[in-house]
Design a protein around this motif. Structure first.
Motif, short mmCIF file in Angstrom:
data_model
loop_
_atom_site.label_atom_id
_atom_site.label_comp_id
_atom_site.label_asym_id
_atom_site.label_seq_id
_atom_site.Cartn_x
_atom_site.Cartn_y
_atom_site.Cartn_z
N TYR A 34 2.28 9.05 2.07
CA TYR A 34 1.74 7.64 2.67
C TYR A 34 2.82 7.79 3.84
O TYR A 34 2.01 7.48 5.08
CB TYR A 34 2.15 6.42 1.90
CG TYR A 34 1.89 5.43 2.60
CD1 TYR A 34 0.46 4.69 2.54
CD2 TYR A 34 2.61 4.47 3.45
CE1 TYR A 34 -0.03 3.61 2.87
CE2 TYR A 34 2.42 3.33 3.87
CZ TYR A 34 1.01 2.87 3.80
OH TYR A 34 0.68 1.68 4.38
N HIS A 91 0.98 -1.14 -0.05
CA HIS A 91 0.04 -0.13 -0.16
C HIS A 91 0.84 1.32 0.06
O HIS A 91 0.14 2.46 -0.06
CB HIS A 91 -0.86 0.14 1.18
CG HIS A 91 -1.65 -1.10 1.24
ND1 HIS A 91 -2.92 -1.13 0.29
CD2 HIS A 91 -1.97 -2.24 2.10
CE1 HIS A 91 -3.57 -2.34 0.56
NE2 HIS A 91 -2.95 -2.71 1.72
N ASP A 92 2.12 1.10 0.11
CA ASP A 92 2.78 2.23 0.50
C ASP A 92 3.67 3.18 -0.86
O ASP A 92 4.33 3.68 -0.78
CB ASP A 92 4.12 1.96 1.75
CG ASP A 92 5.11 0.97 0.91
OD1 ASP A 92 4.83 0.38 -0.28
OD2 ASP A 92 6.08 0.77 1.88
N HIS A 93 3.10 2.45 -1.79
CA HIS A 93 3.61 2.96 -3.10
C HIS A 93 5.19 2.80 -3.44
O HIS A 93 5.87 3.63 -4.37
CB HIS A 93 3.30 4.40 -3.49
CG HIS A 93 2.04 4.73 -3.13
ND1 HIS A 93 0.75 4.49 -3.88
CD2 HIS A 93 1.45 5.17 -1.92
CE1 HIS A 93 -0.31 4.92 -3.29
NE2 HIS A 93 0.01 5.37 -2.32
#
Lengths: 277, 378
Positions: free
Chosen positions: B260, B212-214
């Motif tokens: 993020y 999810h943290d790119h």
């Protein structure tokens, strides 16, 4: 030489390349992969790094860890990679603008350090990608988009520069003399130290057209006539030497390689620490 | 292992902090007032099997630092203003290809050669916007020598976590000041290492994000992934296509990964704010003068508080807005003609009056000067 299976060294899904039809860059890139094969490099342990310009696009077609960097800086990036992991084989691809103009300082100092990197300079005597400005290797008097009245700059012999700066292996050949080019690159890769191979080629699109030098065939014919094996060149008259240039192995000597020296330094200072500690 | 009390200057503290964080590669170029960092690494790195190289110029130093990172080592370079200007192109390359590394700027008075041995915060906007094009920036600014150890470790952790270059902005005062420092024990500090791919090499996409943290996992050169990297806008495969859709997707991801982790990387110290009507907001060496000034003024009964911005970029929007809501006036002392104060004014959004206090000619701002201004504004 048996014809090796060179397909495994290409990212074939990235072909065809972006270079103009008839460009010599594909020939030189083919020479590099054949040399990598001849030298027996481990594909997993080989890194190919380039700068900016037409030559800069070559690594994108090659199936190794590849890095397309900023203008002129490929050797500086490669120096960092090689220092950090000396087990990797480093091939740097540069051009005459990238390597002799904006990146000239890095070339000089990579030669001086004798760090084990093989550099292939695609020398087409012009800034091709930016549409035909004169480069350090453009002949004096030639026309270019930034030399509309003829180039007044003195042409740079980059192989001479590399030899003077301390490269321990220097060779020059052309996209016409491709077998010789393959052998020079192969031996440059095998050489323990900094190797510089000047691969002379043609840019019919930006340089040839502007100077009425014909197409790729005519320009390669010119390479054939004007690049002379070192020994034969020595016998030419003074007037002929002004025009014609040498090809073949120009320099080969042994000198301790830079990352070997640093690893020895690590051993030495760690041993000293133990002794004192 | 035990904590160790040592006398260090800020530049030496960078070396100690970096070694604690696991640095194994330094590439640099000599420049005042940062040279002790290069000198320190040249002595210390080979002792731990690490590598030091003095490059031929600042551009090469930044390039080699990124090269060291791509080969898998935690890498660092150090410079000052003129050299920091030269590093900008390859710094942008590092941001674009997502190469974790730390860039130290021990800033001095500019522009140009300026005052080489005098402190300055004139580079504060350059740390944010120095390289061309839009880009995220993560910049930490220590105020003391012990703070420098701590923030150097954090700079490495943030760079590895975010897969981006992190800038550590010292100034000449912090770089050259000597203080007693308690070095933390190596086993007592949190160390973050970059995510590496899971070993599946078939159809490996170097810029494919699974979490999810790119942040995409990053292999070391030589592990057999045969991946391509370029400073051109690229898609998940690492190759350029020259398409706006790829450029948009990549730029958004570069920005989103910093967003993020924003709460985790935003480091702000607050003191004496519960009853404050005036606040002094500062970063770098000036924060130290500011804190003393606030304490002196409070001893005289003035209700003044203090905020130190340690993570200067990304800008702590929320924290500054909250501060502006709370107090009537914010004094922003800076060693420049007035740069960061503009961001503070913007974030304060008219909720508090923002007052600059500037020294731009190589002088320090003393606690007495800040105290005087607090008294004037009270």
């Amino acid at each position: 030489m048996a014809n090796p299976d060179i397909n495994k060294y290409y990212r074939r899904n990235k072909l065809p390349h972006i270079w103009c039809p008839g460009c010599g860059h594909g020939i030189i890139t083919g020479a590099i992969v054949r040399a990598i094969d001849q030298a027996g490099l481990d594909q997993d342990k080989t890194v190919v790094i380039s700068g900016i310009g037409c030559s800069g696009r070559a690594p994108g077609y090659l199936k190794f860890d590849t890095l397309h960097t900023t203008h002129g800086r490929a050797l500086a990036f490669a120096t960092g990679v090689k220092m950090a992991n000396p087990e990797l084989n480093l091939i740097v691809i540069t051009g005459d603008g990238d390597g002799a103009a904006i990146g000239g300082n890095h070339l000089i100092h990579a030669c001086r350090r004798n760090i084990n990197i093989t550099t292939v300079m695609y020398n087409n005597s012009i800034y091709g990608m930016t549409s035909g400005q004169f480069s350090p290797t453009t002949p004096t008097g030639s026309l270019a988009t930034t030399a509309p009245y003829g180039n007044i700059d003195t042409q740079f012999d980059v192989s001479n520069l590399a030899m003077a700066a301390g490269a321990t292996y220097v060779g020059r050949s052309t996209s016409y003399h491709v077998r010789e080019l393959i052998d020079l690159i192969t031996n440059g890769i095998k050489h323990q130290g900094f190797s510089f191979i000047e691969a002379v080629t043609h840019c019919h699109t930006q340089f040839g057209r502007k100077n009425d030098l014909g197409g790729p065939m005519e320009m390669m014919e010119w390479q054939k006539e004007n690049y002379i094996p070192v020994k034969a060149w020595a016998k030419l008259s003074a007037a002929e030497k002004e025009v014609k240039k040498t090809r073949g192995l120009l320099k080969e000597e042994e000198r301790e390689e830079y990352t070997d020296k640093y690893l020895a330094l690590i051993k030495q200072v760690q041993a000293g620490e133990e002794k004192n500690g | 292992m035990k904590t160790e009390k040592v006398l260090l200057q800020g530049n030496e503290a960078v070396v100690e902090g970096a070694l604690l964080a696991g640095v194994r590669f330094f590439a640099g170029y000599p420049i005042t007032p940062s040279s002790e960092i290069a000198e320190g690494f040249s002595r210390r790195l080979p002792l731990v099997g690490g590598k030091f190289i003095q490059m031929e110029d600042e551009l090469g130093a930044m390039a080699a630092t990124i090269g060291g990172s791509l080969a898998g080592l935690k890498s660092i370079t150090a410079t000052s203003g003129p050299g920091f200007s030269l590093k900008q192109e390859n710094l942008g390359f590092g941001i674009m290809i997502e190469a974790p590394c730390v860039v130290v700027n021990v800033s001095r008075t500019g522009p140009s050669t300026g005052l080489p041995t005098s402190p300055s915060q004139g580079d504060i906007m350059q740390t944010r916007w120095g390289t061309h094009g839009d880009h995220p920036a993560v910049v930490l600014a220590p105020s003391t020598v012990s703070n420098t150890v701590d923030l150097t470790i954090k700079a490495f952790n943030f760079s590895e976590m975010l897969r981006t270059p992190v800038i550590l902005m010292l100034d000449e005062v912090v770089g050259h000041m000597r203080e007693n420092v308690l070095l933390p024990a190596a086993d007592a500090i949190e160390i973050i290492d970059r995510k590496r791919p899971d070993g599946n090499k078939a159809n490996f996409k170097p810029y494919e994000v699974k979490g999810h943290d790119h942040v995409p996992p990053m292999p070391d050169y030589g592990q057999g992934y045969h991946y391509h990297t370029t400073g051109l806008y690229h898609d998940e495969t690492g190759f350029p296509r020259g398409k706006s859709e790829d450029a948009e997707k990549l730029m958004l991801r570069l920005m989103h990964k910093v967003d993020y982790y924003r709460d985790e990387i935003t480091l702000v110290e607050k003191k004496y704010l519960s009853d404050a009507k005036i606040a002094v907001l500062a970063y770098g060496s000036v924060a130290r003068s500011a804190e003393s000034a606030v304490e002196m003024a409070r001893n005289n009964g003035i209700k003044v508080g203090f905020m130190q911005i340690k993570t200067v970029w990304p800008f702590p929007e929320k924290e500054v807005a909250e501060l502006a809501q709370k107090v009537d006036k914010i004094i922003v002392p800076e060693l420049n003609y007035g740069q960061y104060v503009r961001e503070v004014t913007r974030a304060a959004g008219g909720m508090a009056e923002v007052i600059p206090l500037n020294r731009f000619a190589g002088q320090l701002i003393s606690p007495a000067t800040i105290k005087e201004m607090i008294e004037e504004e009270d």
